[in-house]
Scaffold this motif. Sequence first.
Motif, PDB file in Angstrom:
ATOM      1  N   PRO A  37      -1.074  -4.200  -8.533  1.00  0.00           N
ATOM      2  CA  PRO A  37      -0.654  -3.083  -9.406  1.00  0.00           C
ATOM      3  C   PRO A  37      -1.850  -2.271  -9.911  1.00  0.00           C
ATOM      4  N   ILE A  38      -2.922  -2.947 -10.277  1.00  0.00           N
ATOM      5  CA  ILE A  38      -4.107  -2.245 -10.781  1.00  0.00           C
ATOM      6  C   ILE A  38      -4.696  -1.315  -9.713  1.00  0.00           C
ATOM      7  N   ASP A  39      -4.841  -1.844  -8.488  1.00  0.00           N
ATOM      8  CA  ASP A  39      -5.375  -1.009  -7.412  1.00  0.00           C
ATOM      9  C   ASP A  39      -4.434   0.147  -7.089  1.00  0.00           C
ATOM     10  N   ALA A  40      -3.118  -0.127  -7.156  1.00  0.00           N
ATOM     11  CA  ALA A  40      -2.155   0.930  -6.840  1.00  0.00           C
ATOM     12  C   ALA A  40      -2.281   2.064  -7.849  1.00  0.00           C
ATOM     13  N   VAL A  41      -2.367   1.705  -9.138  1.00  0.00           N
ATOM     14  CA  VAL A  41      -2.516   2.731 -10.168  1.00  0.00           C
ATOM     15  C   VAL A  41      -3.872   3.426 -10.010  1.00  0.00           C
ATOM     16  N   GLY A  42      -4.926   2.636  -9.737  1.00  0.00           N
ATOM     17  CA  GLY A  42      -6.250   3.208  -9.519  1.00  0.00           C
ATOM     18  C   GLY A  42      -6.244   4.203  -8.374  1.00  0.00           C
ATOM     19  N   SER A  43      -5.564   3.860  -7.286  1.00  0.00           N
ATOM     20  CA  SER A  43      -5.507   4.765  -6.136  1.00  0.00           C
ATOM     21  C   SER A  43      -4.743   6.035  -6.480  1.00  0.00           C
ATOM     22  N   GLU A  44      -3.688   5.881  -7.283  1.00  0.00           N
ATOM     23  CA  GLU A  44      -2.954   7.079  -7.721  1.00  0.00           C
ATOM     24  C   GLU A  44      -3.866   7.970  -8.552  1.00  0.00           C
ATOM     25  N   VAL A  45      -4.674   7.350  -9.413  1.00  0.00           N
ATOM     26  CA  VAL A  45      -5.609   8.130 -10.224  1.00  0.00           C
ATOM     27  C   VAL A  45      -6.593   8.864  -9.303  1.00  0.00           C
ATOM     28  N   ILE A  46      -7.155   8.139  -8.326  1.00  0.00           N
ATOM     29  CA  ILE A  46      -8.092   8.761  -7.382  1.00  0.00           C
ATOM     30  C   ILE A  46      -7.409   9.944  -6.689  1.00  0.00           C
ATOM     31  N   ALA A  97       9.491  -2.999 -24.693  1.00  0.00           N
ATOM     32  CA  ALA A  97       9.683  -1.740 -23.951  1.00  0.00           C
ATOM     33  C   ALA A  97       8.340  -1.194 -23.481  1.00  0.00           C
ATOM     34  N   GLY A  98       7.330  -1.337 -24.353  1.00  0.00           N
ATOM     35  CA  GLY A  98       5.999  -0.856 -23.968  1.00  0.00           C
ATOM     36  C   GLY A  98       5.508  -1.549 -22.707  1.00  0.00           C
ATOM     37  N   ILE A  99       5.640  -2.865 -22.679  1.00  0.00           N
ATOM     38  CA  ILE A  99       5.209  -3.611 -21.486  1.00  0.00           C
ATOM     39  C   ILE A  99       6.061  -3.205 -20.281  1.00  0.00           C
ATOM     40  N   ALA A 100       7.355  -3.016 -20.511  1.00  0.00           N
ATOM     41  CA  ALA A 100       8.243  -2.642 -19.410  1.00  0.00           C
ATOM     42  C   ALA A 100       7.809  -1.318 -18.786  1.00  0.00           C
ATOM     43  N   ILE A 101       7.376  -0.378 -19.655  1.00  0.00           N
ATOM     44  CA  ILE A 101       6.940   0.918 -19.121  1.00  0.00           C
ATOM     45  C   ILE A 101       5.769   0.728 -18.147  1.00  0.00           C
ATOM     46  N   PHE A 102       4.803  -0.125 -18.564  1.00  0.00           N
ATOM     47  CA  PHE A 102       3.672  -0.378 -17.658  1.00  0.00           C
ATOM     48  C   PHE A 102       4.140  -1.061 -16.375  1.00  0.00           C
ATOM     49  N   GLY A 103       5.135  -1.940 -16.511  1.00  0.00           N
ATOM     50  CA  GLY A 103       5.697  -2.589 -15.322  1.00  0.00           C
ATOM     51  C   GLY A 103       6.287  -1.573 -14.369  1.00  0.00           C
ATOM     52  N   VAL A 104       7.010  -0.617 -14.924  1.00  0.00           N
ATOM     53  CA  VAL A 104       7.639   0.406 -14.086  1.00  0.00           C
ATOM     54  C   VAL A 104       6.559   1.276 -13.422  1.00  0.00           C
ATOM     55  N   VAL A 105       5.549   1.656 -14.208  1.00  0.00           N
ATOM     56  CA  VAL A 105       4.471   2.479 -13.640  1.00  0.00           C
ATOM     57  C   VAL A 105       3.792   1.750 -12.470  1.00  0.00           C
ATOM     58  N   GLY A 106       3.489   0.456 -12.701  1.00  0.00           N
ATOM     59  CA  GLY A 106       2.853  -0.340 -11.636  1.00  0.00           C
ATOM     60  C   GLY A 106       3.753  -0.458 -10.415  1.00  0.00           C
ATOM     61  N   SER A 107       5.045  -0.711 -10.647  1.00  0.00           N
ATOM     62  CA  SER A 107       5.993  -0.868  -9.533  1.00  0.00           C
ATOM     63  C   SER A 107       6.080   0.405  -8.702  1.00  0.00           C
ATOM     64  N   VAL A 108       6.250   1.519  -9.399  1.00  0.00           N
ATOM     65  CA  VAL A 108       6.428   2.791  -8.690  1.00  0.00           C
ATOM     66  C   VAL A 108       5.152   3.134  -7.915  1.00  0.00           C
ATOM     67  N   ALA A 109       4.002   2.941  -8.566  1.00  0.00           N
ATOM     68  CA  ALA A 109       2.735   3.248  -7.901  1.00  0.00           C
ATOM     69  C   ALA A 109       2.569   2.374  -6.655  1.00  0.00           C
ATOM     70  N   ALA A 110       2.818   1.075  -6.803  1.00  0.00           N
ATOM     71  CA  ALA A 110       2.586   0.153  -5.689  1.00  0.00           C
ATOM     72  C   ALA A 110       3.547   0.413  -4.532  1.00  0.00           C
ATOM     73  N   ALA A 111       4.836   0.562  -4.865  1.00  0.00           N
ATOM     74  CA  ALA A 111       5.821   0.740  -3.796  1.00  0.00           C
ATOM     75  C   ALA A 111       5.603   2.056  -3.063  1.00  0.00           C
ATOM     76  N   GLY A 112       4.997   3.020  -3.737  1.00  0.00           N
ATOM     77  CA  GLY A 112       4.806   4.332  -3.127  1.00  0.00           C
ATOM     78  C   GLY A 112       3.505   4.472  -2.357  1.00  0.00           C
ATOM     79  N   ARG A 113       2.609   3.477  -2.405  1.00  0.00           N
ATOM     80  CA  ARG A 113       1.342   3.594  -1.683  1.00  0.00           C
ATOM     81  C   ARG A 113       1.603   3.606  -0.181  1.00  0.00           C
ATOM     82  N   PRO A 114       0.788   4.353   0.572  1.00  0.00           N
ATOM     83  CA  PRO A 114       0.971   4.374   2.028  1.00  0.00           C
ATOM     84  C   PRO A 114       0.932   2.949   2.580  1.00  0.00           C
ATOM     85  N   GLY A 115       1.850   2.658   3.464  1.00  0.00           N
ATOM     86  CA  GLY A 115       1.865   1.347   4.104  1.00  0.00           C
ATOM     87  C   GLY A 115       2.529   0.265   3.276  1.00  0.00           C
TER      88      GLY A 115
END
Length: 518
Positions: A37-46, A97-115
């Motif tokens: 999740p961290i790398d996925a969010v990092g890649s989205e930031v990049i 809810a705060g933690i859930a939001i981060f969970g959703v952000v991580g999930s969406v970022a990761a599932a959307g990464r190429p490959g």
Amino acid sequence: MNTPVPRQFAAVAGLVAGGLAVTVGMFVASLTKVVSPIDAVGSEVIDHTPLWLKEQAIQWFGTDDKLALRIGIVSILALAAVCVGLLAVRRIWLGVAGIAIFGVVGSVAAAGRPGESAGAALPSFLGAAAGALVLYRLVRPRSVDADGASGVAASWDRRRFLVTGGATAAGAVVAGAMARVVEERRVDQIRESIQTPLPSLVAPALDAPVVDAPDQMQEIPPDAELFDETSYLTPNDEFYRIDTALSFPNVDIDNWSFEIKGMVDRPMKFTYADLLALPQAERTVTLCCVSNEVGGDLIGNAVFRGVMLRDLLDMAGVRSTAEQVYSTSLDGWTSGFPVEVAFDGRDAMVAIGMNGETLPLEHGYPARLVVPGLYGYVSATKWLAEIKLTTWDDEGYWVPRGWAALGPVKTQSRIDVPRTRSVAAGKQAIAGVAWAQHRGIEQVEVQVDDGPWQMATLAADVSIDTWRQWLLEWEPTPGKYTVRVRATDKTGETQTELQTPVAPNGATGHHTIRVTVE
Ligand SMILES: Nc1nc2c(c(=O)[nH]1)N[C@H]1C(S)=C(S)[C@@H](COP(=O)(O)O)O[C@H]1N2
Ligand SMILES: [Mo]
């Protein structure tokens, strides 16, 4: 009345819960071989970093920009975790809810990464669940005593907090460490699959030095000791590395192949064995980055070995309507250059070897593109996944981010010696490298203060696709000097002194150093 959890403990609760969420996410990701999740969010930031910020980051952090990004993300997460902890003592559901939001952000970022697919959302989900559970346990006051006696105020239990909090922190450290171990094993497995050495070439390398230095110039062998600072060939482990990848893509060499598709008569697939079976050649090519500042070190020269791109494209049969050779990496990075470049006689190749070794993972194993004369960002796709023949409607990764669609390398020169700002008086040298890939270096001149431009001696001209070392003897007396250099390519064009930034298509200006002679 409840005795609420003291604020500083609430903040700690947020931190340990957040830490557990992140490390559980990393661990599950490593086990299930999906992006963390961290790398996925990092890649989205990049991917979404505007040009000015990227430039600023490179200026501040250089090639440590990825480390800076990681530290930045972790700092922001830590801050958010503290807030989540503080919110949770007021209203537990706010914290969850705060933690859930981060969970959703991580999930969406990761599932959307190429490959990646939907499964990449699982680590974020499990991480968030673990974090929320712990948060709940830490900040919720104990309601009543076990015997149900009433009248006992529901109150914060410091002891229970310390035990649960300590256990969580320990759990997070273990999960994080295990995630690291599994990730290192994954990368080791890719490295183990790297065949060393490659089967020897059928034909010898064709890069015999072409010596055409003017008569008054004595030849310096390219590996002269003077050039210890910048050897003619850059060793693989010293070769600059630039890419958007926060972790290496998954390379399964037995199942890896790349496709040639799009505007071709016969779409084709090539496995690693296919590439090894095709005729290969070695070419010395200087590769450089468009982000290289004047005088910078985002440049290297290596003997690349591979299959000529034109041979592969001829097998597929490029249609006359195709405009761009557009390639994609295993991690979804893209670059593209004009079709003509593949057929204009230069030795663009799909490289599998570098300096006599199998192409290192850092530099694109199993295969990458190397195109003499073009900056890496429009051509040198590492971890090759496909080559598509297409129009200019497709844009390479950096083009919508503010960089030019065409990236021919600009003529440049750099002073490497003296490397220190202060030198002793007496006979010595000013030396460095100059490059104008696929046009070649004709001459290099050096100017000391406002003196005349003096002709430097050039090393052997190995090919027009590589840099050339140069040297000027110098016998300064004590004082302060300004030394600058300029190169002229074989089309007769001399480097402009006009200083322009690296964006959108490469820096210009004369590399200038100030030297104090003692
Ligand atoms: N897959 C992938 N390939 C890539 C990049 C990238 O971000 N991802 N960066 C390019 C850029 S900008 C440059 S300058 C060269 C650098 O190659 P090197 O890291 O082997 O020196 O790779 C190119 N190939
Ligand atoms: Mo680059």
